[in-house]
Write an enzyme that holds these catalytic residues in place. Sequence first.
Site, PDB file in Angstrom:
ATOM      1  N   GLU A 122     -12.500  -0.046  -1.687  1.00 61.51           N
ATOM      2  CA  GLU A 122     -12.315   0.946  -0.638  1.00 61.51           C
ATOM      3  C   GLU A 122     -12.829   2.318  -1.053  1.00 61.51           C
ATOM      4  OE1 GLU A 122      -8.182   1.068   0.429  1.00 61.51           O
ATOM      5  OE2 GLU A 122      -8.180  -1.008   1.140  1.00 61.51           O
ATOM      6  N   ARG A 158       0.839  -1.204   0.000  1.00 59.68           N
ATOM      7  CA  ARG A 158       0.000   0.000   0.000  1.00 59.68           C
ATOM      8  C   ARG A 158       0.878   1.259   0.000  1.00 59.68           C
ATOM      9  NH1 ARG A 158      -5.482  -0.577   1.055  1.00 59.68           N
ATOM     10  NH2 ARG A 158      -5.579   1.579   1.721  1.00 59.68           N
TER      11      ARG A 158
END
Length: 190
Positions: A142, A48
């Site tokens: 997300e 990430r």
Amino acid sequence: MPDIKEQKLLYHLTSIENLSSIFHNGLKPRAQLDAFADVADAEILRKRQALELERYVPFHWFAANPFDGSVQRRRPDSQFVVISVHRNFAIRNRWKVIPHHPLADDGIQLLDYAEGFEAINWDVMNVRDYHDPQCKSICMAECLSPDVVSAGDFFKIFVSNHEVEALCEAKMREAGVTVQIGVNRGMFLR
């Protein structure tokens, strides 16, 4: 089961250990955090970070998603809460959307809210088959806040039982904030 696309909230799982800081300072992007009880997998965090996603606060489209389950299975002795915000808040504040798991093989798509919302395959997400890799990836879509989300912007904090509810209430009193709390055992592993 209700259609996830038609629901009104977004959800963020965190350890109860983080609540005092969150009530005082807001829910911050990982890049702005100093010390906190980390619930995410270290390898996933490295990936990430390479995608610069640590600059956002991640929320999911429904609670008890694959991420929530994974975190709770890895830390069976920890207590968690689920912080929720209204989707309209995300729209007004120009949050971003990733329409599937950010680390999926076909790469990241960081989209504006409206475009990202339409890019999610809601029919597949509603199946919630975590044994199917495509479905699991879509269930990990997300909604990302580029800014700190203050406690005043929370809709409700969901907890697993009345003991955790009492702990949350005590932490809120200490911080001088008020957020609605609701017990919802279905959002947590038993």
